[in-house]
Design a protein around this motif. Structure first.
Motif, PDB file in Angstrom:
ATOM      1  N   VAL A  64     -23.787   5.222 106.359  1.00 22.09           N
ATOM      2  CA  VAL A  64     -23.426   4.417 105.188  1.00 22.09           C
ATOM      3  C   VAL A  64     -24.716   3.861 104.585  1.00 22.09           C
ATOM      4  N   CYS A  65     -24.880   4.137 103.301  1.00 19.71           N
ATOM      5  CA  CYS A  65     -26.137   3.838 102.634  1.00 19.71           C
ATOM      6  C   CYS A  65     -26.111   2.451 101.978  1.00 19.71           C
ATOM      7  N   HIS A  66     -27.191   1.721 102.132  1.00 20.36           N
ATOM      8  CA  HIS A  66     -27.326   0.449 101.399  1.00 20.36           C
ATOM      9  C   HIS A  66     -27.717   0.717  99.956  1.00 20.36           C
ATOM     10  N   CYS A  67     -28.395   1.839  99.755  1.00 23.13           N
ATOM     11  CA  CYS A  67     -29.040   2.149  98.483  1.00 23.13           C
ATOM     12  C   CYS A  67     -29.832   0.929  98.010  1.00 23.13           C
ATOM     13  N   GLY A  68     -30.791   0.553  98.810  1.00 20.00           N
ATOM     14  CA  GLY A  68     -31.522  -0.685  98.508  1.00 20.00           C
ATOM     15  C   GLY A  68     -30.525  -1.815  98.538  1.00 20.00           C
ATOM     16  N   THR A  69     -30.279  -2.402  97.388  1.00 18.69           N
ATOM     17  CA  THR A  69     -29.220  -3.397  97.310  1.00 18.69           C
ATOM     18  C   THR A  69     -28.063  -2.914  96.452  1.00 18.69           C
ATOM     19  N   ASN A  70     -28.182  -1.701  95.946  1.00 21.21           N
ATOM     20  CA  ASN A  70     -27.164  -1.220  95.016  1.00 21.21           C
ATOM     21  C   ASN A  70     -25.769  -1.227  95.602  1.00 21.21           C
ATOM     22  N   GLY A 106     -12.254  10.740 115.551  1.00 20.23           N
ATOM     23  CA  GLY A 106     -13.203  11.830 115.353  1.00 20.23           C
ATOM     24  C   GLY A 106     -14.614  11.368 115.121  1.00 20.23           C
ATOM     25  N   VAL A 107     -14.788  10.066 114.895  1.00 20.56           N
ATOM     26  CA  VAL A 107     -16.130   9.577 114.605  1.00 20.56           C
ATOM     27  C   VAL A 107     -16.834   9.256 115.920  1.00 20.56           C
ATOM     28  N   VAL A 108     -17.971   9.898 116.139  1.00 21.88           N
ATOM     29  CA  VAL A 108     -18.690   9.614 117.378  1.00 21.88           C
ATOM     30  C   VAL A 108     -19.966   8.844 117.133  1.00 21.88           C
ATOM     31  N   HIS A 109     -20.340   8.766 115.887  1.00 21.89           N
ATOM     32  CA  HIS A 109     -21.562   8.014 115.588  1.00 21.89           C
ATOM     33  C   HIS A 109     -21.459   7.446 114.180  1.00 21.89           C
ATOM     34  N   ALA A 110     -21.863   6.189 113.995  1.00 20.17           N
ATOM     35  CA  ALA A 110     -21.906   5.626 112.642  1.00 20.17           C
ATOM     36  C   ALA A 110     -23.065   4.661 112.559  1.00 20.17           C
ATOM     37  N   GLU A 111     -23.779   4.712 111.443  1.00 18.69           N
ATOM     38  CA  GLU A 111     -24.867   3.738 111.274  1.00 18.69           C
ATOM     39  C   GLU A 111     -25.094   3.470 109.787  1.00 18.69           C
ATOM     40  N   ASN A 112     -25.770   2.368 109.526  1.00 23.61           N
ATOM     41  CA  ASN A 112     -26.117   2.079 108.135  1.00 23.61           C
ATOM     42  C   ASN A 112     -27.590   2.400 107.921  1.00 23.61           C
TER      43      ASN A 112
END
Lengths: 391, 1051, 150
Positions: free
Chosen positions: B476-482, B501-507
């Motif tokens: 999951v992208c911050h897109c800077g602060t966007n 089904g999700v085995v990994h998630a990060e920002n």
């Protein structure tokens, strides 16, 4: 609708009368759109240019448009193709003058400098011969004008000249009327329209008001009016009141004979010099092209004026030989100018222009009458969206 | 080829990133030549990017152009160099050394993610227009893209879809550059991409060929002060009006006039502003149509009450679909007034404007308008002189690049080719055609170097994940602060972790940054991921990047899914962080639903036949065949007549009088016959065509010979057209009535001996009427050409041309002027009062009503010449059926897209050129034929061809052969099969994978779920829909949401 | 320009404050237009979920009906303007299907407002935002879908 066979020779013929560049013209209409004087019934210069371009000789001859143009030059500066419609109108006026003139002299003089200068020289020579043969005794200890050239003799000569000139001019005017009003317009009826528009004729003859509307340049109008008025005043004084004007009495300065004469002279001097300087500088659009006839007119008038002034000075200075000689020179210049230029040359515009305005006014008057009759039944279709008609 | 050891370089320089340059770059790259695309602007796109819609289809310009922009920006073999000017070119054709100077952008292209935070941070973007003359505050910066009708910041992205999508700092405006202070953009940039210290640099490139398509400059309307542009507020240019019409324009697509932001009720368009005048004796070729377009669109925007008056001189609707478009505009109530107004004036006491004009029936009127639009012409690019010096090409006196009639894309210097408005004012399709044509000319000499510099990427072997349970990694992208300033990214990550089904998630700060690509690759290996979902911006621009990343990690690129949580979530719900966070979760859940169902897809490669069939042996066919043969392709040239030559055989001269078409034709035929790569099949017709791109099989039949079967990978339709055979104006009953082509045959040296006194030409015979509503395009120039020839041979002959509009577009205008100067008389006639021709005393009496003089003019002519239109070839229908390509309503072949694909058919592998497409001139035919050759070269570049992966697939078990899907397929890619299976007749449809484009119309038609589009199956879409409807969990959410709110407020 | 006129009084007739609206958007025009709305920071209600399809002609009528019968409060199909289709004439198929879908709504006892077909081009960011707003507002004035579970 009028049917007209195209005449491929017309364009070449007109071109002989001066600058007439319609080649690049694609009839876009910006010339007529910008023209302050052109309106529906006389949409120039485009329509005249189109007649000439297509070789429509009769429609062109019957058309008054070019007389209604006072050559401010707006069309020429606007023309996207730089075709100089203003100058083309000038050329058309020469061509039309030649069409109106039944003697063919106009045509000859416009097309050939030899003819024009020759005619002036011939008349000048005739005048010189008349003076040298028929002048009265020359009193040499003081100036006696009326002995050298008895006023009644000169006046009689004047009158003969006027009659001859008028004959030529009026017969040409009749032809102009025939072409434009009978062949190309309503004819001689309704007389009511002719009568109603007489006021237009008088007003415009006296004021040349159109000149002021043309290009919205009132300065040009005033200059022209001064010159024309000066000329007419002087002409009237000399031809109509010679016995009063040519006198051996010296009037006081406040006498009308003195100041009228001076004023008219000043006007003539100013007007002609102004024209000549303009033509030499070629600053304004209308002075870009100059035909021989455009030069001769102010030059002759200026010469007449200058010789007249010299004559006046010599007489007041009490130098008899100079006075008599200058008198002769004055006539040798002035008479050919009047005899040649007025009926056959550039000065004919003095007559044709107000008449053209008059004729056009009559045409419009007739058209208005017709429209009024036609409109009796038809409801006026209009909305806010409808463009406004000009003029 | 390698004389003097000269090495040909397999790269090309394309100057100008407009629609022409883009076409050239794409064609080069597809044909195996690396392309450097340079533009002096901060981004590519050129003039077309500013357009709202395009004539005559009213296609949205950005819709058609944006996919192309994206394609270029992602193309591995196209390198874009913006802010770059050509300095110097050394070397020779085949091996040039090019020196460029690249101005600084002050933003690092490597680091910038295009998030736009800097643009918003710039204080200059918030300036208000001055309140009055005494307002001393700094003035806002006019936005060039909106023609100064709106404002921009000092750091800006020129337009939303710009490529590259990287901001640029306007050094002349930037506060930091001027005062050393500010730096707000630098603070806002989380990617650390702002580099105030950047300096100009010199770039040296080694290329084999150069294509210059530098475009044009719009005429500066201030040079026509009579129209009041710059002094009268409500006088605007056509391009400004285009921006007003555009949804991305200053008023978001509302047409408001500048003085008071009121909706105009009366709009006037003034044509030929800066065209067709004494100083610019050419026609800008596009203004009549763009004004027509703008009038139609204005009426669409503002409703039926709006009045649109177009002031024109000749309405030049000369190309395909234009005349019909013009008629449509008239039906919609657009008024066309044939007058060139002299001036625009202000109505005293108001901002309204008045125009004095003449009507065609000689009335002088004053029109009052709320808005006046000046149709500004096209001027040569100001970079012309620099290009002239660097490239050694020749500019004409106007400043356009001079070309020769038989080499419309050659600059005159070997190895340097030209396209677009640089050579003559022209519209988008002509530009695109010329650009492809230029590429073809370049490819002729670079064929040996093809593929030399094309990058082939080595990937690790693909992991086999078939049959595995989904192991999905979510980023999951911050897109800077966007995104992060609105959405609680951490919460979304936690939510994602709980999904099946999700085995990994990060920002991640920027999902698209280089370090994150490594992160993704590591995660794939570490967690044995077999699917990746990125929740960030839009897949339209970023999907290719991530697909490439996971492919580098060993995953099939189609095992990727994207959730658009920026463009379609955080940016559009900036003030609702709670709801935006919830929506982000929904979008992630939907993406995951699809991700679980996606499967590895392979782009199928098929072996292709590299021979080309060219149908038609006229100028078009021969030119295309020669260009292809010179590029090394084996060409079968099929001509139905016994000898090649076509209609060109009948042309004796060209408008550019010094070129002799017959000499060119003879040389062309000679070359075609001698060329070892060309097989001429004269006297043959196409009897049958089977197969599809890469593998066609065509049967030729010839009189008295056995049928021949040819195998080829592509085909060009160049079957030409024919002259209309008039039935009007005594044609056929008087031997003094000829067509233009017949006249041309007589205009030889012995013409003068028996020259007629008077010749009358009548235009639009068989064109622009009910049965043939189109304009035949060439006849006006042809009449001018023949009239000039008559005047040259017998100056005393009177020539009259009776026309409806003189359509001498482009540089033909000067010849129209010349013809008038030579004494040719042009007279207009009205379509409702056509000229009459009658026999009269040994002459022909031509009568015609002339509108300006209001007179029936009568011309006694010795010869009447009819400008007979061009009609489609009679056998077009058969050929169209064989090749499965469409015809337009007039019977000409219909290209794939009127603007951007003018030589392609919707069917891959079949191309179009010459008068089979539409009537056109010799130069235009040659350019289009070259273009067709280039397009063939792009589709037959390799020995194999990659097919699209996201295309239709038939499920044998579900399809019952009902054939509902066969007819709706726009590409005729679905056919019904009947075969014996187990003693019974089995019916089933089959998809031709090389024709299918994956639109899915079949999938939506099928009642049995028997046909699907890979990657967009019904099941996958339904799963997304279903996921969207699931309630977002969960009881523990309330406090977290509150936290999100504060996070949003803090950011 | 549009027949839909938004009523101005808020809340008065809102029966379903948090509806779920599905929007099927074609890749080439409407989805791009939706992105442009974002780039232009145009705000619209966050109740819609966009599903990208390659062409509006790809949307099977069953998808729409299924979504509505599984609890969606509204479904929007967006494609290129007629004549602008990236795939020649896919959106003409969409238009025909929309007619069929409208007929099916009746059979399923669904209000006609729950389904809409709109053409949005790639440059019509503002229009996309407006269409979304209108659709959500329209659906809010309907009671929650009778098919909604839970």
């Amino acid at each position: 609708m009028m049917e007209s066979i195209v005449d491929p020779t017309l364009l070449a013929e007109i071109r002989r009368y001066g600058h007439f560049d319609v080649d690049a013209c694609f009839n876009c209409g910006s010339c007529a759109a910008v023209c302050a004087l052109s309106k529906d019934s006389a949409l120039f210069p485009r329509r005249s240019m189109r007649f000439a371009q297509l070789g429509l000789r009769e429609p062109l001859k019957r058309n008054l448009d070019s007389w209604l143009c006072y050559y401010c030059g707006d069309c020429s500066t606007t023309c996207p193709r730089q075709t100089e419609p203003g100058e083309s109108m000038m050329t058309l006026r020469r061509w039309l003058t030649a069409q109106y003139d039944w003697t063919g002299l106009s045509r000859r003089m416009y097309l050939s400098p030899g003819w024009e200068l020759g005619a002036l020289a011939a008349v000048g020579g005739l005048v010189a011969w008349l003076i040298s043969s028929f002048h009265g005794p020359m009193v040499l200890d003081h100036v006696e004008m009326n002995t050298f050239a008895p006023v009644w003799t000169v006046h009689t000569f004047d009158m003969i000249l006027v009659v001859v000139l008028s004959f030529f001019l009026l017969s040409n005017v009749a032809r102009m009327w025939w072409f434009t009003m009978v062949q190309g317009g309503p004819g001689w009826r309704p007389l009511g329209a002719y009568a109603a528009e007489l006021k237009t004729l008088i007003l415009h003859s006296a004021t040349q008001l159109r000149f002021g509307e043309c290009g919205k340049d009132y300065g040009r109008w005033i200059k022209h009016w001064v010159l024309a008025t000066g000329y007419v005043t002087m002409f009237t004084l000399i031809v109509g009141f010679l016995w009063w004007f040519q006198t051996d009495n010296i009037y006081p300065l406040h006498h009308p004979q003195r100041w009228l004469g001076y004023l008219a002279t000043a006007a003539l001097l100013y007007g002609t010099v102004e024209i000549l300087v303009g033509r030499l500088r070629k600053g304004e659009q209308l002075h870009k092209f100059s035909d021989l006839s455009d030069w001769l007119f102010p030059i002759l008038l200026l010469l007449t004026t200058v010789t007249g002034i010299s004559l006046h000075i010599f007489r007041y200075a009490g130098w008899p030989q100079g006075t008599y000689a200058m008198y002769a020179i004055h006539l040798v210049v002035a008479v050919p100018m009047l005899a040649v230029e007025v009926p056959f040359g550039k000065w004919a515009h003095l007559t044709y222009r107000p008449l053209a305005i008059y004729f056009q006014a009559v045409k419009d008057n007739v058209l208005r009458r017709q429209l009024r009759e036609d409109a009796a039944g038809a409801g006026a279709e209009s909305g806010s969206r409808q463009p406004v008609q000009v003029g | 080829m390698n004389d003097n050891g000269d090495k040909k370089v397999g790269a090309a320089l394309v100057i100008g990133g407009g629609i022409g340059g883009m076409q050239a770059a794409l064609d080069f790259a597809a044909a195996g030549i690396k392309a450097y695309l340079i533009d002096s602007a901060p981004c590519i796109g050129g003039g077309m990017a500013q357009l709202d819609k395009t004539f005559p289809t009213n296609d949205c310009a950005m819709c058609t152009m944006a996919p192309r922009l994206v394609e270029i920006s992602r193309h591995k073999d196209i390198e874009i160099l913006t802010l770059a000017d050509l300095e110097k070119v050394e070397g020779r054709a085949g091996n040039f050394t090019v020196t460029l100077r690249q101005r600084p952008r002050y933003v690092s292209a490597e680091k910038c993610t295009g998030c736009g935070a800097c643009v918003i941070a710039c204080p200059l973007g918030k300036l208000k227009p001055p309140s009055g003359p005494n307002d001393k505050r700094p003035k806002p910066i006019p936005d060039e893209y909106n023609e100064g009708l709106s404002c921009r910041s000092a750091i800006y992205i020129p337009y939303p879809q710009a490529v590259p999508n990287i901001p640029v700092i306007d050094a002349a405006q930037c506060l930091h550059m001027k005062t050393g202070k500010c730096k707000l953009c630098q603070k806002a940039c989380k990617a650390d991409a702002i580099v105030f210290e950047q300096e100009a640099r010199t770039v040296t490139l080694n290329v084999g060929a150069i294509v210059a398509a530098p475009g044009y400059k719009l005429f500066d309307s201030k040079l026509k002060p009579e129209y009041g542009y710059g002094t009268l507020k409500n006088v605007i240019t056509s391009l400004e009006f285009e921006r007003l019409l555009s949804a991305s324009g200053p008023y978001k697509g509302k047409v408001l006039r500048p003085s008071d932001q009121a909706e105009p009720k009366r709009i006037a368009f003034i044509q030929c502003v800066g065209s067709r005048d004494h100083d610019r004796d050419y026609c800008s070729a596009v203004c009549c149509m763009y004004a027509t377009k703008e009038a139609i669109l204005a009426k669409e925007h503002l409703g039926g009450e709006l009045s649109c008056d177009v002031f024109f001189m000749d309405l030049r609707a000369f190309s395909k679909g234009f005349e019909e478009y013009y008629l449509r505009a008239q039906k919609l109530g657009v008024r066309y007034i044939r007058c060139r107004p002299a001036a625009v004036a202000q109505v005293p006491g108001s901002d309204n404007l008045t125009i004095t004009y003449l009507t065609e029936d000689e009335k002088k009127l004053d029109g009052e308008y709320d808005l006046v639009v000046l149709s500004a012409g096209l001027r040569p690019t100001p970079s012309g002189p620099r290009l002239q010096e660097a490239l050694g090409l020749t500019l004409d006196p106007q400043g356009f690049c001079a070309t020769a009639p038989f080499a419309p894309t050659d600059s005159g210097r070997e190895g340097v080719f030209v396209a677009g408005v640089f050579t003559e004012p022209k519209d988008v399709p002509e530009t695109v055609i010329q650009a492809s044509g230029a590429v073809s000319r370049a490819l002729e000499s670079l064929s040996a170097a093809k593929g030399q510099l094309i990058t082939t990427k080595a990937y690790p072997p693909e992991l086999d994940v078939e049959g595995q349970d989904p192991r999905i990694g979510v980023f999951v992208c911050h897109c800077g602060t966007n995104i992060a300033s609105v959405v609680d990214v951490a919460e979304v990550v936690e939510y994602a972790k709980r999904q099946p089904g999700v085995v990994h998630a990060e920002n991640v700060l920027y999902a698209c940054s280089n370090d994150n690509q490594d992160k993704i690759k590591k995660a794939v290996a570490e967690h044995k991921l077999n699917r990746v979902l990125v929740a960030a911006c839009t897949p339209r621009t970023h999907e290719p990047l991530f697909r490439n990343t996971i492919r580098e990690a060993g995953l099939n690129p189609y095992l990727f899914e994207m959730a658009n949580v920026r463009d379609q979530c955080s940016w559009v719900h900036m003030h609702e962080p709670v709801k935006a966070t919830r929506k982000t979760k929904d979008l992630v859940r939907m993406g995951l639903a699809k991700a679980r169902l996606i499967r590895p897809l392979q782009k199928k490669r098929i072996a292709i036949n590299k021979d080309v069939l060219v149908a038609g042996g006229g100028l078009a066919g021969m030119t295309a065949a020669l260009s292809l043969a010179d590029q090394g392709y084996a060409v079968h040239l099929v001509e139905k007549e016994a000898e090649p030559g076509g209609n060109l055989r009948r042309l004796r001269h060209l408008l550019n009088v010094d070129a002799d078409p017959q000499r060119h034709l003879d040389a062309l035929i000679d070359k075609v016959k001698r060329h070892p790569g060309i097989t001429l099949h004269a006297g043959s017709r196409i009897a049958e065509v089977k197969g599809s791109v890469g593998n066609f099989a065509t049967r030729l039949s010839a009189e008295g010979r056995e049928d021949v079967e040819l195998r080829h990978g592509a085909a060009i339709v160049a079957t030409g057209a024919q002259e209309y055979k008039p039935v009007e104006y005594l044609y056929g009953s008087s031997d003094r009535v000829l067509t233009q082509l017949e006249l041309e045959g007589r205009l030889a040296d012995d013409w003068a001996r028996s020259a007629p006194d008077t010749v009358v030409m009548i235009q639009c015979v068989g064109s622009r009427d009910e049965s043939r509503p189109y304009c035949s395009r060439v006849c006006c120039a042809q009449a001018v050409k023949n009239a000039l020839k008559i005047k040259a041979l017998s100056p005393r002959t009177n020539v009259y041309v009776l026309f409806r509009d003189v359509r001498t577009y482009g540089f033909r205008e000067a010849y129209y002027t010349d013809a008038r100067r030579k004494g040719v008389i042009f007279a207009r006639y009205d379509e409702n009062r056509k000229p009459e021709v009658a026999q009269a005393d040994g002459k022909l009496r031509v009568k015609c009503f002339e509108p300006v003089s209001r007179t029936d003019i009568v011309i006694l002519a010795d010869l009447v010449v009819l400008s007979a239109g061009t009609v489609p070839a009679a056998d077009n229908k058969d050929l169209a059926q064989h090749l499965k390509v469409p015809l337009d309503q007039n019977g000409f072949f219909l290209e794939a897209h009127m603007k951007l694909r003018p030589v392609d058919f919707a069917t891959d592998g079949v191309f179009l050129c010459g008068t089979a497409h539409y009537p056109k001139t010799v130069e235009e035919t040659i350019a289009q034929s070259q273009a067709a050759a280039a397009r063939v070269a792009t589709s037959l570049a390799g020995d194999t061809m990659e097919l699209e992966a996201n295309i239709s697939q038939v499920l044998e078990e579900s399809c019952d052969g009902c054939a509902y899907c066969v007819d709706p397929c726009p590409y005729k890619a679905v056919t019904l099969l009947e075969y014996m299976s187990g003693g019974a007749i089995k019916k089933m449809v089959e998809v031709n994978e090389s024709l299918c484009k994956g639109c899915g119309v079949c999938q939506a038609t099928c009642p049995k779920k028997g046909i699907l589009v890979r990657g967009f199956t019904l099941e996958q879409i339904a799963a997304m829909a279903e996921a969207a409807l699931q309630a977002t969990e969960t009881p523990a959410e309330a406090p977290v949401e509150a936290a999100a709110d504060t996070a949003g407020a803090a950011a | 320009m549009n027949e839909t006129v938004l009523t101005q009084e808020p809340h008065a007739d809102i029966l379903n404050p948090e509806p779920v609206v599905l929007a099927f958007c074609c890749n080439w025009c409407s989805y791009t237009g939706a992105d442009l709305a974002g780039t232009s920071r145009l705000q619209y209600p966050p109740d819609a979920r966009i599903i990208r399809v390659m062409c509006s002609g790809m949307v099977h009528p069953n998808l729409v009906i299924d979504a509505l019968t599984k609890g969606a409060d509204g479904v929007l199909v967006c494609g290129c303007h007629l004549g602008d289709c990236h795939y020649q004439d896919g959106n003409y198929r969409t238009e025909k299907r929309a007619e069929a879908i409208k007929l099916m709504l009746e059979d399923f006892g669904l209000e006609p407002e729950r389904f809409r077909l709109e053409w949005v081009s790639a440059s019509e960011g503002p229009r996309f935002a407006q269409v979304m707003t209108e659709m959500v507002e329209a659906v809010k004035r309907l009671p929650p879908s009778s098919y909604k579970t839970g």
